[in-house]
Design a protein around this motif. Structure first.
Motif, PDB file in Angstrom:
ATOM      1  N   LYS A 190       0.809  -1.241  -0.247  1.00 47.71           N
ATOM      2  CA  LYS A 190       0.007  -0.031   0.059  1.00 47.71           C
ATOM      3  C   LYS A 190       0.752   1.259  -0.006  1.00 47.71           C
ATOM      4  O   LYS A 190       0.673   2.090  -0.484  1.00 47.71           O
ATOM      5  N   GLY A 194       1.267   4.315  -2.973  1.00 51.12           N
ATOM      6  CA  GLY A 194       1.128   5.675  -2.698  1.00 51.12           C
ATOM      7  C   GLY A 194       1.608   6.662  -3.624  1.00 51.12           C
ATOM      8  O   GLY A 194       2.957   6.440  -4.208  1.00 51.12           O
ATOM      9  N   THR A 195       1.094   7.888  -4.040  1.00 57.70           N
ATOM     10  CA  THR A 195       1.661   8.769  -4.614  1.00 57.70           C
ATOM     11  C   THR A 195       1.260  10.192  -3.777  1.00 57.70           C
ATOM     12  O   THR A 195       0.598  10.329  -2.711  1.00 57.70           O
ATOM     13  N   ASP A 196       1.886  11.343  -4.410  1.00 57.77           N
ATOM     14  CA  ASP A 196       1.565  12.484  -3.712  1.00 57.77           C
ATOM     15  C   ASP A 196       0.061  13.023  -3.835  1.00 57.77           C
ATOM     16  O   ASP A 196      -0.438  13.727  -2.912  1.00 57.77           O
ATOM     17  N   ASP A 197      -0.449  12.638  -5.020  1.00 58.96           N
ATOM     18  CA  ASP A 197      -1.948  12.928  -5.079  1.00 58.96           C
ATOM     19  C   ASP A 197      -2.792  12.023  -4.224  1.00 58.96           C
ATOM     20  O   ASP A 197      -3.963  12.354  -3.876  1.00 58.96           O
ATOM     21  N   HIS A 198      -2.419  10.979  -4.159  1.00 58.56           N
ATOM     22  CA  HIS A 198      -3.014   9.745  -3.490  1.00 58.56           C
ATOM     23  C   HIS A 198      -1.994   9.185  -2.363  1.00 58.56           C
ATOM     24  O   HIS A 198      -1.981   7.974  -2.453  1.00 58.56           O
ATOM     25  N   PRO A 199      -2.005   9.853  -1.124  1.00 56.51           N
ATOM     26  CA  PRO A 199      -1.024   9.251  -0.205  1.00 56.51           C
ATOM     27  C   PRO A 199      -1.920   7.988   0.362  1.00 56.51           C
ATOM     28  O   PRO A 199      -3.107   8.113   0.661  1.00 56.51           O
ATOM     29  N   PRO A 200      -0.960   6.978   0.869  1.00 59.81           N
ATOM     30  CA  PRO A 200      -1.575   5.862   1.530  1.00 59.81           C
ATOM     31  C   PRO A 200      -2.632   6.386   2.778  1.00 59.81           C
ATOM     32  O   PRO A 200      -2.092   7.166   3.506  1.00 59.81           O
ATOM     33  N   ASP A 201      -3.464   5.420   2.928  1.00 56.30           N
ATOM     34  CA  ASP A 201      -4.837   5.764   3.907  1.00 56.30           C
ATOM     35  C   ASP A 201      -4.602   4.475   4.913  1.00 56.30           C
ATOM     36  O   ASP A 201      -4.893   3.462   4.865  1.00 56.30           O
ATOM     37  N   ASN A 221      -1.348   9.018   5.817  1.00 53.16           N
ATOM     38  CA  ASN A 221      -2.314   9.274   6.914  1.00 53.16           C
ATOM     39  C   ASN A 221      -2.341   8.196   7.982  1.00 53.16           C
ATOM     40  O   ASN A 221      -2.982   7.266   7.653  1.00 53.16           O
TER      41      ASN A 221
END
Length: 423
Positions: A190, A194-201, A221
């Protein structure tokens, strides 16, 4: 049965029912509200009625908290008598340690402290703290900048502070949600995706005991996550959100925590040796007995708990390379550093106003230009500490060790207002 005896029976039944009903109502936890203190020494002008504004704020705060129905407020007379008892024994009760002791003797579950500071006739600051008496944990440490007519802004500030105190207690009493245990391989996958636009939750995820050394968390997060004993040495936690996370006994040595949010996070016993905490929010975090030796700290540690923590050789001095952006420094306002070891630490321009440094070690620490306003340094070892140009307005040096070996004490600001009473 006569009509009279029936009436008596009905009354007896009603009395029994009422007694049973009242017995089922749980007693609310006791709350001590210490009087809101007025502080005007930094003001450009003082008016005759300024202290009355603090008295009004105190009255509104007490009234709102009592009306909330969440507490059993101890009377002002009880609190005043308890404080007078400490004064009679030769100890002025201004430190968090003393006030918590008073609250414990009064059987309180919570205590509230507050201060109203005046900067000018148009700008005031109201600060308030909520502390759990049993653990000493600071649940709330807020400050409001108030602008306008003193009486009006004090009312608004007191009402707002009361609401926040009630909310903080409700949150503390709410049952903790169950955490989801995540497979280590799934966690790494996971994080890798992750990316800067869609960081791992990974909100409320349980990562306890995992080996995540050197892993890049990609701004994840981790709010409310559990990382007890997790191996995070050398990990990249840049701008990660660890609000309310539990990292007790975790290994974060040499980890990158720059820009990370650690508000109310629990780091008790954690190892952060050599870690970087630049521009980090550590407000009300628990770092009791944590190892921060050699750590780089430029962050907001207001109300943080650092009792017994090691900050030997820590670099918490102001960053000269960022002064054009404003003073970048470590802010320990209202923090608890009792018994902490800050030997040889760089604390240049750090703000320790209202902090508790009782029984701490500041041997050879660089406190030049630091703010020590109303700081409690009782029994602190200051042998070889540097205090040139430090602001020691109303700082308490009672029974401090090595005062005659402090360097630059004669150059400290407001030295005449400090308390050097050595008993």
């Amino acid at each position: 049965m006569t009509a009279g005896s029936i009436g008596i029976s009905v009354l007896a039944l009603l009395a029994t029912t009422a007694a049973a009903g009242s017995a089922q109502v749980p007693q609310q936890p006791a709350l001590v509200v210490f009087p809101v203190v007025f502080y005007g020494k930094g003001a450009n002008s003082l008016e005759q009625g300024d202290s009355a504004v603090a008295t009004m704020s105190d009255s509104i705060l007490r009234s709102d908290l009592e009306r909330s129905g969440k507490f059993q407020l101890l009377s002002s007379e009880q609190v005043a008598a308890a404080i007078s008892d400490t004064v009679a024994k030769g100890r002025e009760c201004v430190s968090l340690e003393c006030r918590r002791s008073v609250s414990q003797k009064l059987g309180a579950a919570w205590m509230v402290t507050g201060k109203l500071s005046k900067t000018s006739n148009l700008i005031w600051f109201l600060s308030g703290q909520l502390t759990q008496v049993s653990s000493g944990r600071r649940l709330l440490d807020d400050e409001f900048e108030l602008k306008g007519i003193a009486e009006d802004i004090a009312k608004g500030g007191a009402h707002s502070l009361a609401r926040r105190i009630v909310t903080a207690v409700e949150k503390a009493n709410a049952p903790a949600p169950a955490l989801a245990r995540v497979d280590p391989a799934a966690v790494k996958a996971k994080l890798a995706a992750g990316t800067d636009d869609h960081p791992p939750d990974l909100t409320k995820a349980d990562l306890s005991g995992m080996d995540l050394r050197g892993v890049d968390f990609k701004r994840a997060n981790l709010t409310g996550a559990r990382l007890v004993g997790t191996k995070l040495a050398g990990a990249n936690l840049f701008t990660v959100d660890l609000t309310d996370a539990v990292l007790t006994d975790a290994d974060l040595s040499h980890a990158n925590l720059d820009g990370t949010v650690l508000r109310r996070a629990n780091f008790q016993g954690a190892n952060l040796e050599g870690a970087s905490l630049f521009a980090t929010i550590i407000e009300a975090a628990n770092l009791a007995n944590a190892n921060l030796s050699g750590t780089r700290i430029i962050g907001y540690l207001r109300g943080a708990k650092l009792e017994g923590a090691s900050l030997r050789h820590a670099n918490a001095g102001a960053d000269p390379g960022n002064q054009s952006m404003g003073v970048m420094r470590a802010t320990f306002v209202g923090a608890d550093l009792s018994g902490a070891d800050l030997t040889d630490a760089n604390l240049f321009k750090a703000d320790f106003s209202h902090a508790n440094l009782t029984n701490a070690k500041l041997i050879r620490a660089n406190l030049m230009n630091a703010d020590l306003i109303q700081t409690d340094l009782t029994r602190t070892d200051l042998t070889g500490a540097k205090l040139a140009k430090a602001n020691i307005d109303e700082a308490i040096f009672t029974q401090a060790v090595g005062i005659n070996q402090i360097q630059g004490l004669d150059q400290a600001r407001n030295r005449e207002k400090a308390n050097f009473d050595a008993k």
